[in-house]
Design a protein around this motif. Structure first.
Motif, mmCIF file in Angstrom:
data_model
loop_
_atom_site.group_PDB
_atom_site.id
_atom_site.type_symbol
_atom_site.label_atom_id
_atom_site.label_comp_id
_atom_site.label_asym_id
_atom_site.label_seq_id
_atom_site.Cartn_x
_atom_site.Cartn_y
_atom_site.Cartn_z
ATOM 1 N N LEU A 8 0.835 -1.197 0.000
ATOM 2 C CA LEU A 8 0.000 0.000 0.000
ATOM 3 C C LEU A 8 0.870 1.247 0.000
ATOM 4 N N ILE A 9 1.885 1.213 0.865
ATOM 5 C CA ILE A 9 2.767 2.364 0.987
ATOM 6 C C ILE A 9 3.642 2.504 -0.253
ATOM 7 N N GLU A 10 4.106 1.350 -0.773
ATOM 8 C CA GLU A 10 4.942 1.394 -1.977
ATOM 9 C C GLU A 10 4.155 1.936 -3.159
ATOM 10 N N ALA A 11 2.890 1.541 -3.253
ATOM 11 C CA ALA A 11 2.052 2.039 -4.343
ATOM 12 C C ALA A 11 1.960 3.551 -4.282
ATOM 13 N N ALA A 12 1.776 4.071 -3.088
ATOM 14 C CA ALA A 12 1.674 5.523 -2.919
ATOM 15 C C ALA A 12 2.979 6.190 -3.317
ATOM 16 N N ARG A 13 4.092 5.525 -2.950
ATOM 17 C CA ARG A 13 5.393 6.096 -3.252
ATOM 18 C C ARG A 13 5.598 6.141 -4.767
ATOM 19 N N ILE A 14 5.168 5.067 -5.465
ATOM 20 C CA ILE A 14 5.289 5.021 -6.921
ATOM 21 C C ILE A 14 4.457 6.122 -7.546
ATOM 22 N N ASP A 15 3.271 6.392 -6.938
ATOM 23 C CA ASP A 15 2.422 7.470 -7.450
ATOM 24 C C ASP A 15 2.993 8.843 -7.162
ATOM 25 N N GLY A 16 4.107 8.895 -6.443
ATOM 26 C CA GLY A 16 4.786 10.172 -6.242
ATOM 27 C C GLY A 16 4.475 10.871 -4.938
ATOM 28 N N ALA A 17 3.845 10.156 -3.988
ATOM 29 C CA ALA A 17 3.542 10.793 -2.702
ATOM 30 C C ALA A 17 4.791 10.883 -1.846
ATOM 31 N N GLY A 18 4.967 12.009 -1.155
ATOM 32 C CA GLY A 18 6.085 12.158 -0.224
ATOM 33 C C GLY A 18 5.776 11.431 1.072
ATOM 34 N N GLU A 19 6.805 11.318 1.942
ATOM 35 C CA GLU A 19 6.604 10.568 3.182
ATOM 36 C C GLU A 19 5.499 11.170 4.042
ATOM 37 N N PHE A 20 5.462 12.521 4.097
ATOM 38 C CA PHE A 20 4.470 13.129 4.957
ATOM 39 C C PHE A 20 3.064 12.876 4.433
ATOM 40 N N ARG A 21 2.956 12.903 3.083
ATOM 41 C CA ARG A 21 1.650 12.670 2.471
ATOM 42 C C ARG A 21 1.212 11.232 2.715
ATOM 43 N N ILE A 22 2.173 10.298 2.606
ATOM 44 C CA ILE A 22 1.843 8.893 2.878
ATOM 45 C C ILE A 22 1.346 8.752 4.312
ATOM 46 N N PHE A 23 2.073 9.408 5.214
ATOM 47 C CA PHE A 23 1.725 9.340 6.634
ATOM 48 C C PHE A 23 0.329 9.907 6.886
ATOM 49 N N ALA A 24 0.079 11.103 6.293
ATOM 50 C CA ALA A 24 -1.172 11.792 6.600
ATOM 51 C C ALA A 24 -2.359 11.192 5.872
ATOM 52 N N ARG A 25 -2.137 10.701 4.630
ATOM 53 C CA ARG A 25 -3.267 10.260 3.824
ATOM 54 C C ARG A 25 -3.519 8.761 3.875
ATOM 55 N N ILE A 26 -2.481 7.998 4.186
ATOM 56 C CA ILE A 26 -2.675 6.550 4.158
ATOM 57 C C ILE A 26 -2.556 5.939 5.545
ATOM 58 N N VAL A 27 -1.479 6.262 6.245
ATOM 59 C CA VAL A 27 -1.245 5.614 7.541
ATOM 60 C C VAL A 27 -2.243 6.097 8.594
ATOM 61 N N LEU A 28 -2.385 7.408 8.725
ATOM 62 C CA LEU A 28 -3.270 7.927 9.768
ATOM 63 C C LEU A 28 -4.713 7.451 9.610
ATOM 64 N N PRO A 29 -5.302 7.572 8.388
ATOM 65 C CA PRO A 29 -6.700 7.143 8.262
ATOM 66 C C PRO A 29 -6.897 5.663 8.590
ATOM 67 N N LEU A 30 -5.844 4.856 8.405
ATOM 68 C CA LEU A 30 -5.976 3.430 8.681
ATOM 69 C C LEU A 30 -5.757 3.109 10.156
ATOM 70 N N SER A 31 -5.263 4.101 10.926
ATOM 71 C CA SER A 31 -4.877 3.834 12.315
ATOM 72 C C SER A 31 -5.928 4.286 13.325
ATOM 73 N N GLY A 32 -7.173 4.281 12.917
ATOM 74 C CA GLY A 32 -8.229 4.735 13.825
ATOM 75 C C GLY A 32 -8.214 4.074 15.196
ATOM 76 N N PRO A 33 -8.284 2.734 15.259
ATOM 77 C CA PRO A 33 -8.381 2.083 16.573
ATOM 78 C C PRO A 33 -7.235 2.413 17.532
ATOM 79 N N PRO A 34 -5.943 2.304 17.118
ATOM 80 C CA PRO A 34 -4.901 2.630 18.099
ATOM 81 C C PRO A 34 -4.901 4.106 18.473
ATOM 82 N N LEU A 35 -5.278 4.972 17.524
ATOM 83 C CA LEU A 35 -5.323 6.398 17.851
ATOM 84 C C LEU A 35 -6.382 6.657 18.919
ATOM 85 N N ALA A 36 -7.527 5.988 18.767
ATOM 86 C CA ALA A 36 -8.588 6.177 19.760
ATOM 87 C C ALA A 36 -8.129 5.679 21.128
ATOM 88 N N THR A 37 -7.490 4.508 21.144
ATOM 89 C CA THR A 37 -6.994 3.975 22.416
ATOM 90 C C THR A 37 -6.003 4.934 23.041
#
Lengths: 291, 421
Positions: A183-212
């Motif tokens: 998932l992350i590699e795909a984003a990187r191939i599409d040209g997303a920077g690390e911060f964008r990957i973090f904010a757009r892909i990792v964070l939205p997927l991390s709902g449960p641990p963030l809530a905890t």
């Protein structure tokens, strides 16, 4: 023939298992209701005690219903003791601390889980080691550092030391590791920077641990007593637990009515937060195993 | 939450002891603080004071600020149950205020940390009760001014004592025990008196009244196993072995007040704050049903003296003004006014002639008791001896161990700790 013969058998077993399950459910629910009541009872006592005059609590500590209910305890908090200031302080500290933890712990967690950089393993080991050091050991040195930075009696002094936590980093790293690399590699191939990957892909997927993490941090900050006590040098910076202790306990005597009314008001926001995030919290516990 | 907090507090205290107990030799020498003179105080003074009462200080301080136009006093109330930690951490972090309020029993510890400034030469401590002044003297110097005092006296139910055949408060140890017994047999009480079964400090008035002393006159050696002490422990123990006092009294706050009000335990030994607690627990008319009395006498009738002292921290940038404020707070007139707002008993002897205090018979008893009071040594070592004493008292009163053996063992423990003098 076979059909007519088989049908009753099937129905019988189904009916039997339903009955068995219902029986089983009855005991489970009975147990849960009893456990639930036992958990709630002290809170009910606190709530009822908060509308009793002090003498009534002293004379009959085990009593339930108030004989002469009064709102004096609450009135005292609001009118004479400006509880609003303490509430505001607690809220500012808790909200900023929670936001800081959500942002920084997830950032560090992402880097530790998905990025490759020299010294990553020793760094993570270091985080884990700080997890083993109990807070009391670092308490006084931490205070000395804060005092030397002239942060005593400031919001910064109340918040900064708790803005990130090793347990939060650990929690986020473990969860983020489970996000597929592809998932992350795909984003990187599409040209997303690390911060964008973090904010757009990792964070939205991390709902449960963030809530905890959010709930844990909120609870810890909201209930924290010792740190605000020593850092706040005048009443304008006192948080709710400090104020509660200041006004309700004397040298030898305790004002129970005031203490209980204050406790009700301290606990109310926690209960509200918990109810609002309950679904996330259960999910978080299930996926991370921490609470 | 509170268990975690207590754990933290204990661990913190332990951690601090490492830093605070190392005593630098230069601070051991008595130091005179110089004179402060009679000029007006100027500048800003910060003062920490415990409890919600501290909120009422600013009203009292208006007079001081009016008399010293250039001065501004900032008072920070701090919670009683955490004040000790707050002062310790502030000393470690160098963030102490100008003036602090220290319990008399904390003096040794904070004095040992070298954090206190000596009292100026022109501040006279002769006007205060000698028992309180003793707690301000550390290593030969004076480091505090007594602010208010607190001493336990006997509280007893007059209505039940009449039923038990006693028209007057018990004057001697024999009377005291006879009354406690009669409360059970004739007045329907479950126990005659409420005494702490595991409380060495609570027992000390009996030791002092019997002529015993914790240390030798020069304060260099412990004298805990002397015969007068053992005899006092034996007397104290007899209340438990004869079933006159409860071996396992409830430690819940408010429990002995409730038992006093409902008549199940109609006597206890307590401080001045109990009057307010009893009014809360017993209602308005209850004051007519009990009285206070000076402790029963053996050789003397000596009680414990506690309370709070005012100190100035060495790091203060405004030493002179801080001491001037303390001089104002220690003045008998100010102390009477403070008594009227908070009920704290004045440490200045002259304040007790004011009708506000001498006119109330229940209160006058405290004034009388204060003439014969004592305090344990104000040293960090005492805190350790005291906790060892608590466990010996428990062995004696709960498990029935022989008082002579228990005091001998306590003496050995104390000797290994030393007196710090």
């Amino acid at each position: 023939m076979t059909v007519t013969l088989e049908r009753p058998v099937v129905e019988q077993t189904v009916a039997g298992s339903v009955k068995k399950r219902r029986n089983h459910h009855f005991w489970v629910y009975a147990g849960l209701i009893i456990a639930g009541l036992l958990t709630v009872l002290p809170f009910v006592w606190m709530l009822l005690g908060s509308i009793k005059p002090d003498g009534e609590i002293l004379n009959d500590p085990g009593g339930w219903l108030p004989h002469s209910p009064t709102l004096d305890n609450y009135r005292q908090w609001f009118v004479a003791l400006h509880i609003g200031t303490f509430f505001r302080n607690s809220a500012i500290v808790a909200v900023v601390t929670v936001l800081g933890n959500l942002i920084f712990c997830s950032m560090v967690g992402y880097a530790m889980a998905k990025l490759d950089f020299p010294g990553k393993r020793p760094l993570f080991a270091l985080v884990m080691v700080t997890l083993m050091v109990p807070g009391v050991v670092t308490f006084v040195p931490l205070f000395v550092v804060v005092a030397k930075m002239h942060l005593v009696n400031t919001y910064a002094g109340l918040i900064l030391p708790f803005l990130t936590s090793p347990i939060g980093v650990f929690l986020m790293r473990q969860f983020i590791r489970s996000i597929p690399d592809s998932l992350i590699e795909a984003a990187r191939i599409d040209g997303a920077g690390e911060f964008r990957i973090f904010a757009r892909i990792v964070l939205p997927l991390s709902g449960p641990p963030l809530a905890t993490l959010g709930i844990l941090t909120f609870l810890a900050s909201w209930n924290n007593f010792l740190w605000p006590l020593v850092v706040a040098q005048n009443q304008d910076r006192y948080t709710l637990p400090v104020a509660l202790s200041l006004y309700s306990t004397g040298e030898q005597a305790t004002n129970y009515g005031l203490l209980l009314a204050g406790s009700v008001m301290v606990i109310a926001p926690i209960v509200a937060v918990f109810i609002a995030l309950q679904r996330w919290f259960v999910q978080g516990v299930a996926t991370t195993g921490l609470k | 939450m509170s268990r975690i907090r207590n754990g933290l507090v204990i661990a913190l205290a332990g951690a601090l002891c490492v830093t605070a107990c190392g005593r630098s030799t230069s601070d051991d020498k008595p130091a005179a603080g110089g004179a402060i003179g009679t000029g007006a105080a100027t500048g800003t003074i910060t003062m920490w004071a415990q409890g919600a009462e501290a909120e009422r200080l600013p009203t009292l301080l208006k007079d001081f600020e009016a008399a010293n136009p250039g001065v501004k006093v900032n008072v920070t109330p701090i919670p009683w149950d955490a004040a000790h930690n707050k002062y310790q951490t502030a000393i470690a972090g160098g963030t102490t205020p100008d003036i602090g309020q220290l319990g008399t029993t904390w003096m040794g510890e904070f004095g040992a940390a070298g954090a206190l400034a000596p009292v100026p030469t022109d501040l006279d401590t002769g006007a205060f009760y000698p028992g309180s002044v003793k707690s301000t003297q550390l290593h030969g110097g004076t480091y505090a001014i007594p602010w208010y005092v607190d001493t336990p006296v006997l509280y007893y139910r007059t209505d039940l004592a009449t039923k038990a055949g006693f028209a007057k408060p018990p004057a001697t140890w024999a009377d005291f025990k006879a009354l406690a017994k009669a409360m059970q047999t004739k007045a329907g009480a479950k126990y005659g008196v409420s005494l702490g079964a595991k409380d060495f400090q609570g027992f000390l008035p009996f030791a002092w009244s019997n002529g015993a002393s914790l240390t030798s006159d020069d304060g260099k050696t412990w004298t805990i196993d002397d015969p007068a002490m053992v005899q006092a422990v034996r007397f104290y123990q007899s209340f438990f072995t004869e079933g006159i006092a409860d071996r396992a009294p409830s430690n819940d706050p408010g429990a002995h007040e409730a038992a006093f009000v409902n008549g199940t335990v109609p006597m206890f030994i307590g401080g001045p704050f109990e009057a307010g607690e009893l009014a809360k627990a017993g209602g308005a008319g209850f004051a007519a049903k009990y009285a206070t009395a000076v402790l029963p006498k053996s050789k003397t009738a000596t009680s414990f003296v506690g309370g709070s002292n005012l100190v100035v921290f060495k790091k203060s940038a405004n030493l002179a003004a801080a001491w001037k404020l303390i001089r104002f707070l220690a003045d008998p007139k100010t102390q009477v006014a403070w008594y009227k707002t908070t009920g704290d008993l004045p440490s200045a002897q002259a304040a007790w002639t004011d009708p506000a205090l001498s006119g109330d018979p229940k209160l006058a008893v405290f004034g009388e008791q204060l003439r014969s009071v004592n305090a344990p040594p104000a040293t960090a070592e005492w805190t350790q001896v005291q906790s060892a004493g608590d466990s010996q008292m428990e062995k004696v009163n709960v498990s029935g161990e022989d008082p002579a053996a228990a005091m001998k063992s306590l003496q050995a423990t104390a000797a290994s700790i030393g007196t710090g003098a």
